[in-house]
Design a protein around this motif. Sequence first.
Motif, short mmCIF file in Angstrom:
data_model
loop_
_atom_site.label_atom_id
_atom_site.label_comp_id
_atom_site.label_asym_id
_atom_site.label_seq_id
_atom_site.Cartn_x
_atom_site.Cartn_y
_atom_site.Cartn_z
N THR A 41 -8.72 -4.77 -7.91
CA THR A 41 -8.48 -6.05 -7.25
C THR A 41 -7.01 -6.43 -7.14
O THR A 41 -6.65 -7.33 -6.38
N ALA A 42 -6.14 -5.77 -7.91
CA ALA A 42 -4.72 -6.16 -7.91
C ALA A 42 -3.86 -5.19 -7.13
O ALA A 42 -3.35 -5.50 -6.05
N ALA A 43 -3.68 -3.98 -7.66
CA ALA A 43 -2.75 -3.03 -7.04
C ALA A 43 -3.11 -2.72 -5.59
O ALA A 43 -2.24 -2.53 -4.74
N LEU A 44 -4.41 -2.69 -5.27
CA LEU A 44 -4.84 -2.43 -3.90
C LEU A 44 -5.36 -3.70 -3.22
O LEU A 44 -5.11 -3.93 -2.03
N LEU B 227 -0.52 4.18 -11.88
CA LEU B 227 -0.64 4.89 -10.60
C LEU B 227 -0.05 6.29 -10.70
O LEU B 227 -0.61 7.25 -10.15
N VAL B 228 1.06 6.42 -11.41
CA VAL B 228 1.67 7.74 -11.61
C VAL B 228 0.71 8.63 -12.40
O VAL B 228 0.49 9.80 -12.05
N TYR B 229 0.14 8.09 -13.47
CA TYR B 229 -0.81 8.88 -14.26
C TYR B 229 -2.03 9.28 -13.43
O TYR B 229 -2.50 10.41 -13.49
N ILE C 112 0.82 -1.21 0.00
CA ILE C 112 0.00 0.00 0.00
C ILE C 112 0.86 1.26 0.00
O ILE C 112 0.55 2.24 -0.71
N LEU C 113 1.95 1.27 0.77
CA LEU C 113 2.81 2.45 0.83
C LEU C 113 3.45 2.74 -0.52
O LEU C 113 3.56 3.90 -0.94
N GLU C 114 3.87 1.69 -1.23
CA GLU C 114 4.45 1.88 -2.56
C GLU C 114 3.42 2.44 -3.52
O GLU C 114 3.73 3.32 -4.34
N MET C 115 2.20 1.94 -3.43
CA MET C 115 1.14 2.43 -4.29
C MET C 115 0.86 3.92 -4.05
O MET C 115 0.79 4.72 -5.00
N LEU C 116 0.75 4.30 -2.78
CA LEU C 116 0.51 5.70 -2.44
C LEU C 116 1.68 6.58 -2.85
O LEU C 116 1.49 7.74 -3.26
N SER C 117 2.89 6.04 -2.77
CA SER C 117 4.08 6.81 -3.17
C SER C 117 4.06 7.11 -4.67
O SER C 117 4.42 8.22 -5.10
N ILE D 276 -10.25 5.96 2.20
CA ILE D 276 -11.21 5.50 3.21
C ILE D 276 -11.20 3.97 3.31
O ILE D 276 -11.21 3.40 4.41
N VAL D 277 -11.16 3.30 2.16
CA VAL D 277 -11.15 1.83 2.15
C VAL D 277 -9.87 1.28 2.79
O VAL D 277 -9.92 0.31 3.56
N ILE D 278 -8.74 1.90 2.49
CA ILE D 278 -7.47 1.48 3.10
C ILE D 278 -7.56 1.59 4.62
O ILE D 278 -7.18 0.67 5.35
N ALA D 279 -8.09 2.72 5.11
CA ALA D 279 -8.21 2.92 6.55
C ALA D 279 -9.18 1.91 7.17
O ALA D 279 -8.90 1.33 8.23
N PHE D 280 -10.30 1.67 6.49
CA PHE D 280 -11.31 0.75 7.02
C PHE D 280 -10.76 -0.67 7.17
O PHE D 280 -10.87 -1.28 8.24
N PHE D 281 -10.15 -1.19 6.12
CA PHE D 281 -9.66 -2.56 6.17
C PHE D 281 -8.43 -2.70 7.08
O PHE D 281 -8.21 -3.76 7.67
N SER D 282 -7.66 -1.64 7.20
CA SER D 282 -6.52 -1.68 8.13
C SER D 282 -7.01 -1.81 9.57
O SER D 282 -6.48 -2.60 10.36
#
Length: 292
Positions: A101-104, A197-199, A3-8, A280-286
């Motif tokens: 379903t993949a990157a996240l 993700l960059v785009y 997740i951190l790499e994706m957000l970066s 929001i989804v990242i926070a919820f599932f975490s």
Amino acid sequence: MNILEMLSLILLGYMLKRIIKSERFFYILRRLVNEVLFALFVFGNVASKDLSYLLKIKIVFLYVFLVIGISLSASFLYSKLFVKDRKWKGALMVLSSYPNTAALGFPIASLFLDDITPAILYSTTNSLIILPIVTFVAAHYSTGGASIRKSFKKALRFPPTVANLLALTLVIAGIRLPGWFINPIKTIGWTNIPLLLVYFGSRISLGKFSVRKLIEVATFRSLIPFVFVYATLHGYPREIFYAILVESSMPPAIAANAILAQYDLKAEEAISVTFVWTLIVIAFFSILAWRW
């Protein structure tokens, strides 16, 4: 990719947008990601499977169809009754039925499971089915009421859709491509995810953010599937239950927003909503993984 790499990577895209003033750079990036790398990604991953693989999926395979059907039909009925903007109708249906379903999904599934193979199966099956559907929907709603035939032809001009249909044909026909051919395609195609993700980050702008649209997308893309899966699969083996629960409830795919941009369907509004709902989804599932 965690997740951190994706957000970066999303942050990198956002920063590049502030540094590079020329829109031509991002136009070329979108064409490269959408029409070349995305097509290779889809073809490589689908064509590398065989028919017996698809038949083994069983309940995961079934739930992919069920979730797509529920999200797509519910968003269609809602749009028909309550949404006047034709372009947002199409955008809402695409966002509601095409999950990340993949990157996240994979990183979040790993919060609950040591073995995410069922999540991978769900994601792969979903990619087999959903891309032609959402491309057709986007093409149809971008034409201002064109016939089904014209919308279908427009959808077929999108290279990833053609790649998906070609790969499916090969799988159903039992034609296995040699590793020396398919493996390089898969390797190059996987570069689509970080560049996408960059785009996505370069397009983020909360200037057109709408709370109503966030609620609409959240309801049809995540909340309804979450309740459905929880109610019908609770009590199943942990690896099946959490894999399907997580994957079916993910926010819209980054690729869904790229498709909307391709067909000029409210891409800015869609990206802002997708970005906020993803956080929001990242926070919820975490929190859910921490408590459970």
